[in-house]
Structure formats: structure tokens, C-alpha cells
Design a protein around this motif. Sequence first.
Motif, PDB file in Angstrom:
ATOM      1  N   GLU A 205       7.189 -66.361  -3.500  1.00 51.81           N
ATOM      2  CA  GLU A 205       7.905 -66.851  -2.667  1.00 51.81           C
ATOM      3  C   GLU A 205       8.580 -65.822  -1.233  1.00 51.81           C
ATOM      4  O   GLU A 205       8.520 -65.916  -0.421  1.00 51.81           O
ATOM      5  N   ARG A 206       9.718 -64.413  -2.413  1.00 54.50           N
ATOM      6  CA  ARG A 206      10.049 -63.704  -1.941  1.00 54.50           C
ATOM      7  C   ARG A 206       9.039 -62.765  -1.048  1.00 54.50           C
ATOM      8  O   ARG A 206       9.258 -62.334   0.426  1.00 54.50           O
ATOM      9  N   ALA A 207       8.394 -62.526  -1.406  1.00 57.69           N
ATOM     10  CA  ALA A 207       6.776 -61.987  -0.631  1.00 57.69           C
ATOM     11  C   ALA A 207       6.628 -62.230   1.200  1.00 57.69           C
ATOM     12  O   ALA A 207       6.418 -62.341   1.750  1.00 57.69           O
ATOM     13  N   GLU A 208       6.390 -63.677   0.470  1.00 56.97           N
ATOM     14  CA  GLU A 208       6.174 -65.127   1.808  1.00 56.97           C
ATOM     15  C   GLU A 208       7.622 -64.770   2.422  1.00 56.97           C
ATOM     16  O   GLU A 208       7.969 -64.963   4.037  1.00 56.97           O
ATOM     17  N   ARG A 209       8.213 -65.071   1.977  1.00 55.88           N
ATOM     18  CA  ARG A 209       9.559 -65.213   3.341  1.00 55.88           C
ATOM     19  C   ARG A 209       9.978 -63.865   3.792  1.00 55.88           C
ATOM     20  O   ARG A 209      10.186 -63.777   5.130  1.00 55.88           O
ATOM     21  N   HIS A 210       9.705 -62.485   3.176  1.00 53.72           N
ATOM     22  CA  HIS A 210       9.834 -60.913   3.621  1.00 53.72           C
ATOM     23  C   HIS A 210       8.893 -61.393   4.699  1.00 53.72           C
ATOM     24  O   HIS A 210       8.793 -60.536   5.500  1.00 53.72           O
ATOM     25  N   ALA A 211       7.821 -61.447   4.535  1.00 50.49           N
ATOM     26  CA  ALA A 211       6.533 -61.192   5.173  1.00 50.49           C
ATOM     27  C   ALA A 211       6.320 -61.966   6.782  1.00 50.49           C
ATOM     28  O   ALA A 211       6.465 -61.755   7.777  1.00 50.49           O
ATOM     29  N   GLU A 212       7.524 -63.469   6.559  1.00 53.61           N
ATOM     30  CA  GLU A 212       7.298 -63.789   8.221  1.00 53.61           C
ATOM     31  C   GLU A 212       8.391 -63.607   8.653  1.00 53.61           C
ATOM     32  O   GLU A 212       8.140 -62.965   9.708  1.00 53.61           O
ATOM     33  N   VAL A 213       9.488 -62.633   8.499  1.00 55.37           N
ATOM     34  CA  VAL A 213      10.550 -61.734   9.156  1.00 55.37           C
ATOM     35  C   VAL A 213       9.878 -60.600   9.159  1.00 55.37           C
ATOM     36  O   VAL A 213      10.250 -60.296  10.472  1.00 55.37           O
ATOM     37  N   MET A 214       8.760 -60.004   8.985  1.00 59.54           N
ATOM     38  CA  MET A 214       8.034 -58.997   9.337  1.00 59.54           C
ATOM     39  C   MET A 214       7.598 -59.257   9.944  1.00 59.54           C
ATOM     40  O   MET A 214       7.472 -58.568  11.285  1.00 59.54           O
ATOM     41  N   GLU A 215       6.730 -59.935  10.466  1.00 62.25           N
ATOM     42  CA  GLU A 215       6.170 -60.485  11.764  1.00 62.25           C
ATOM     43  C   GLU A 215       6.768 -60.881  12.745  1.00 62.25           C
ATOM     44  O   GLU A 215       6.177 -60.369  13.666  1.00 62.25           O
ATOM     45  N   SER A 216       7.664 -61.652  13.056  1.00 62.02           N
ATOM     46  CA  SER A 216       7.910 -62.345  14.086  1.00 62.02           C
ATOM     47  C   SER A 216       9.171 -61.032  14.204  1.00 62.02           C
ATOM     48  O   SER A 216       9.898 -61.127  15.459  1.00 62.02           O
ATOM     49  N   GLY A 217       9.876 -60.546  13.427  1.00 62.08           N
ATOM     50  CA  GLY A 217      10.780 -59.739  13.829  1.00 62.08           C
ATOM     51  C   GLY A 217      12.350 -60.035  14.714  1.00 62.08           C
ATOM     52  O   GLY A 217      13.564 -59.685  14.565  1.00 62.08           O
ATOM     53  N   GLN A 218      12.507 -61.303  13.561  1.00 58.57           N
ATOM     54  CA  GLN A 218      14.204 -62.834  13.775  1.00 58.57           C
ATOM     55  C   GLN A 218      14.259 -63.289  12.278  1.00 58.57           C
ATOM     56  O   GLN A 218      12.805 -63.702  11.367  1.00 58.57           O
ATOM     57  N   TRP A 219      15.254 -63.473  12.045  1.00 62.70           N
ATOM     58  CA  TRP A 219      15.785 -64.160  11.250  1.00 62.70           C
ATOM     59  C   TRP A 219      15.375 -65.329  10.725  1.00 62.70           C
ATOM     60  O   TRP A 219      14.661 -65.613   9.262  1.00 62.70           O
ATOM     61  N   ALA A 220      15.899 -66.264  11.348  1.00 58.86           N
ATOM     62  CA  ALA A 220      15.432 -67.719  11.409  1.00 58.86           C
ATOM     63  C   ALA A 220      14.192 -68.092  12.054  1.00 58.86           C
ATOM     64  O   ALA A 220      13.569 -66.726  12.462  1.00 58.86           O
ATOM     65  N   PRO A 221      12.531 -68.935  11.551  1.00 61.28           N
ATOM     66  CA  PRO A 221      14.166 -70.001  10.627  1.00 61.28           C
ATOM     67  C   PRO A 221      13.843 -69.584   9.336  1.00 61.28           C
ATOM     68  O   PRO A 221      14.172 -70.341   7.834  1.00 61.28           O
ATOM     69  N   THR A 222      13.587 -68.057   8.501  1.00 60.04           N
ATOM     70  CA  THR A 222      12.528 -68.156   7.033  1.00 60.04           C
ATOM     71  C   THR A 222      14.596 -68.336   6.103  1.00 60.04           C
ATOM     72  O   THR A 222      14.285 -69.034   5.534  1.00 60.04           O
ATOM     73  N   TYR A 223      15.027 -67.245   7.170  1.00 60.73           N
ATOM     74  CA  TYR A 223      16.414 -67.085   6.458  1.00 60.73           C
ATOM     75  C   TYR A 223      18.286 -67.983   7.664  1.00 60.73           C
ATOM     76  O   TYR A 223      17.463 -68.170   8.956  1.00 60.73           O
ATOM     77  N   ASP A 224      18.474 -68.214   7.352  1.00 58.29           N
ATOM     78  CA  ASP A 224      19.820 -68.767   7.721  1.00 58.29           C
ATOM     79  C   ASP A 224      21.164 -67.942   7.658  1.00 58.29           C
ATOM     80  O   ASP A 224      22.592 -68.537   7.717  1.00 58.29           O
ATOM     81  N   PHE A 225      20.908 -66.803   8.274  1.00 58.85           N
ATOM     82  CA  PHE A 225      22.358 -66.515   8.419  1.00 58.85           C
ATOM     83  C   PHE A 225      22.078 -65.255   9.338  1.00 58.85           C
ATOM     84  O   PHE A 225      23.260 -64.338   9.628  1.00 58.85           O
ATOM     85  N   GLU A 226      21.496 -66.156  10.342  1.00 64.70           N
ATOM     86  CA  GLU A 226      21.375 -65.375  11.695  1.00 64.70           C
ATOM     87  C   GLU A 226      23.077 -64.950  12.232  1.00 64.70           C
ATOM     88  O   GLU A 226      23.061 -66.201  12.536  1.00 64.70           O
TER      89      GLU A 226
END
Length: 156
Positions: free
Chosen positions: A135-156
Motif C-alpha cells: 500500500e505504501r509502495a502504491e501511494r509512493h508510486a502515484e506521487v512519483m508518477e504525477s509529481g503531485q501530493w494530491a489526491p494521494t496524500y492530504d497535506f499539500e
Amino acid sequence: MKSKIIPLLCQEEGTELTPYHDSLGYPTVGTGFKIGPAGVPLNNYTFSLTQPVNDVWLQSLVDETMAKMLADEEITEALQHCNQPRCDILTSMAYQMGVAGLTGFHKMLEAICDEDWEEAVTQMLDSNWAEQTPERAERHAEVMESGQWAPTYDFE
């Protein structure tokens, strides 16, 4: 953009002020601070942390991790191609696996240098790390691909 590494690690690692066993069975305390070898009984650890001590320890470990990352030529080159969220993802990976663990991701680091984010994600997810913490790897991969925190993490 300011680094979000501290809130990222707090969210991913959680914070327990008394010792607990992590997902791999290591005695751990605070925000993912490994304090002993796997399988050691928790009753060997008769202390707890305060939040201020945890915060200082966490910042110290993050600073140490970042210094070790910058001492590695391959990681330093990859960081030069990353915006702040992507840098924080690499720092989180190094915090979790150690900088030596991150250096094992040669193909991912090469893809980052080429700014081939899809390949970087493929390499992230094709790993023991992703199998152990999917799950952590998937979340990290989403940010790596998009270069954006949201919507994966909610502290932008």
C-alpha cells in the motif's frame, strides 16, 4: 514548494510512543525507529518517548538520511530531476529501507534521471519493497508518477 517529509513519514510510519513490533517483527518505537533485532520480546524495552523527544529524533534521522543520500552520486543525480514531492518520496524510501536499500533501485534511479516516470514507477513496484509494503509502495508510486501530493496524500 516546501518539503513534506515529516508529515509524510508520520502518516506512513505512524507514531507510537511505547515500543511495538513493526510489520516485519522488529521492536520499534516512535515514528518507525527500529530499536532491536526481529523477534526480541517487547518486555526488554521498558521506556516510552514523549512527543517532543520523538520529534527531535525523527528530524535527526531525516537529516542523517538526507546527508547519506547526498553522499551517493547516483541518488544525487536522480534528485536533481525531481520536484519536492518526488524528492520526499525518495527520502521516505531511504528512511524505510536505508540509503543502501534505495541504492539497490538502480533502474528506478536511472529512469528518474531520464524523467521517465512510468518506468520509475514500474521499477518501484517490481521490488521486494513493494511486496513487503504494497500500500505504501502504491501511494509512493502515484506521487512519483504525477509529481503531485494530491489526491494521494492530504497535506499539500
